[in-house]
Design an enzyme around this catalytic site. Structure first.
Site, PDB file in Angstrom:
ATOM      1  N   GLY A  12     123.645  33.174 -19.158  1.00  0.00           N
ATOM      2  CA  GLY A  12     123.837  31.728 -18.995  1.00  0.00           C
ATOM      3  C   GLY A  12     122.643  30.892 -19.421  1.00  0.00           C
ATOM      4  N   SER A  13     121.721  31.482 -20.215  1.00  0.00           N
ATOM      5  CA  SER A  13     120.547  30.684 -20.590  1.00  0.00           C
ATOM      6  C   SER A  13     120.952  29.498 -21.468  1.00  0.00           C
ATOM      7  CB  SER A  13     119.481  31.542 -21.273  1.00  0.00           C
ATOM      8  OG  SER A  13     119.902  31.949 -22.547  1.00  0.00           O
ATOM      9  N   ASN A  14     121.921  29.691 -22.352  1.00  0.00           N
ATOM     10  CA  ASN A  14     122.365  28.560 -23.184  1.00  0.00           C
ATOM     11  C   ASN A  14     123.079  27.503 -22.357  1.00  0.00           C
ATOM     12  OD1 ASN A  14     121.843  28.865 -26.215  1.00  0.00           O
ATOM     13  ND2 ASN A  14     122.462  30.932 -25.603  1.00  0.00           N
ATOM     14  N   LEU A  85     133.034  36.100 -24.488  1.00  0.00           N
ATOM     15  CA  LEU A  85     133.389  37.103 -25.494  1.00  0.00           C
ATOM     16  C   LEU A  85     134.883  37.344 -25.651  1.00  0.00           C
ATOM     17  CD1 LEU A  85     130.522  39.605 -24.612  1.00  0.00           C
ATOM     18  CD2 LEU A  85     130.479  37.640 -26.160  1.00  0.00           C
ATOM     19  N   HIS A 104     127.005  31.741 -32.189  1.00  0.00           N
ATOM     20  CA  HIS A 104     126.985  33.162 -32.541  1.00  0.00           C
ATOM     21  C   HIS A 104     125.571  33.531 -32.995  1.00  0.00           C
ATOM     22  CE1 HIS A 104     128.744  36.980 -33.640  1.00  0.00           C
ATOM     23  NE2 HIS A 104     127.981  36.945 -34.724  1.00  0.00           N
TER      24      HIS A 104
HETATM   25  C1  GAR Z   1     123.923  34.154 -27.051  1.00  0.00           C
HETATM   26  O1  GAR Z   1     122.909  34.740 -27.804  1.00  0.00           O
HETATM   27  C2  GAR Z   1     125.151  33.896 -27.907  1.00  0.00           C
HETATM   28  O2  GAR Z   1     124.822  33.616 -29.239  1.00  0.00           O
HETATM   29  C3  GAR Z   1     125.880  35.205 -27.795  1.00  0.00           C
HETATM   30  O3  GAR Z   1     125.747  35.567 -26.455  1.00  0.00           O
HETATM   31  C4  GAR Z   1     124.451  35.146 -26.008  1.00  0.00           C
HETATM   32  C5  GAR Z   1     124.571  34.537 -24.630  1.00  0.00           C
HETATM   33  O4  GAR Z   1     123.302  34.371 -24.079  1.00  0.00           O
HETATM   34  N1  GAR Z   1     127.235  35.088 -28.180  1.00  0.00           N
HETATM   35  C6  GAR Z   1     127.871  36.020 -28.898  1.00  0.00           C
HETATM   36  O5  GAR Z   1     127.363  37.076 -29.209  1.00  0.00           O
HETATM   37  C7  GAR Z   1     129.297  35.644 -29.279  1.00  0.00           C
HETATM   38  N2  GAR Z   1     129.846  36.603 -30.223  1.00  0.00           N
HETATM   39  P1  GAR Z   1     123.068  33.531 -22.756  1.00  0.00           P
HETATM   40  O6  GAR Z   1     124.072  34.064 -21.729  1.00  0.00           O
HETATM   41  O7  GAR Z   1     121.638  33.815 -22.377  1.00  0.00           O
HETATM   42  O8  GAR Z   1     123.327  32.108 -23.090  1.00  0.00           O
END
Ligand code: GAR
Length: 197
Positions: A12-14, A85, A104
């Site tokens: 969930g950092s994004n 996902l 992505h």
């Molecule tokens: C992110 O790096 C995003 O680009 C990736 O999951 C991560 C989630 O990180 N998404 C994919 O790979 C989609 N195919 P987060 O939970 O720290 O935000």
């Protein structure tokens, strides 16, 4: 004020970066998180930020077609996939046409598609001996990672780069650009990439 509903099932950092970026904004707010993974880090992060989390499961999405009903009270202006996902069901793609975007961690169309997420992507990039990787932000359609591209930012792989170091550098790029790309998108604009470092 536009409602941003973030779908996430990872750390969930994004989601947190988006929530903090728009916290003082008059343009938009992260109003809810939709999550399909019990125990995912995003649930705790959302709790600390006071953002409600709605849990969903496969039965609701793919058997009972309940996602439109679940989303209706959240009134999303934009649905943002940030580490979500599962494929978005077609009925939701239709209802929110042009209003669903995904991030992505690679330069699509390379290293996308089913099973290409997180470390799988970074391992594949390094095993292939690529000189560049990066991030892609795109519209979501009924196929994995195939909607119209809105933004890409490349980075140059360092000598001795590992999947772990690449993951960290990609996350940094995501955290900087994702909120800014969302902001531009909400304003009907596009952000330009900068030369790869
Ligand atoms: C992110 O790096 C995003 O680009 C990736 O999951 C991560 C989630 O990180 N998404 C994919 O790979 C989609 N195919 P987060 O939970 O720290 O935000």
């Amino acid at each position: 004020m536009k409602n941003l509903v973030v779908f996430a099932s990872g750390s969930g950092s994004n989601m947190e970066v988006l929530a903090r970026y728009f916290a003082d904004s008059l343009l938009a707010t992260v109003s809810a998180v939709v999550c399909n993974k019990p125990g995912a880090g995003v649930i705790e992060r959302a709790g600390k930020l006071g953002i409600p989390v709605v849990m969903v499961n496969r039965q609701q999405l793919y058997v009972d077609s309940k996602l439109p009903e679940i989303l209706h009270p959240l009134r999303p202006d934009l649905i943002i996939l940030a580490g979500f996902l599962w494929l978005i069901p077609e009925n939701v793609i239709k209802d929110y046409s042009g209003r669903i975007i995904n991030i992505h961690p690679a330069l699509l169309p390379s290293y996308g598609g089913k099973g290409m997420f997180g470390m799988n992507v970074h391992k594949a990039v390094i095993e292939a001996g690529e000189q560049y990787s990066g991030i892609s932000i795109h519209q979501v359609n009924e196929h994995y990672d195939e909607g119209e591209l809105l933004f890409q930012q490349a980075l140059r792989l360092h000598p001795g780069e590992t999947p772990e170091s690449l993951a960290e550098r990609i996350h940094e790029l995501e955290h900087y650009y994702f909120p800014r790309v969302v902001e531009a998108f909400l304003n009907g604009k596009r952000l330009s990439p900068t030369p790869a470092k």
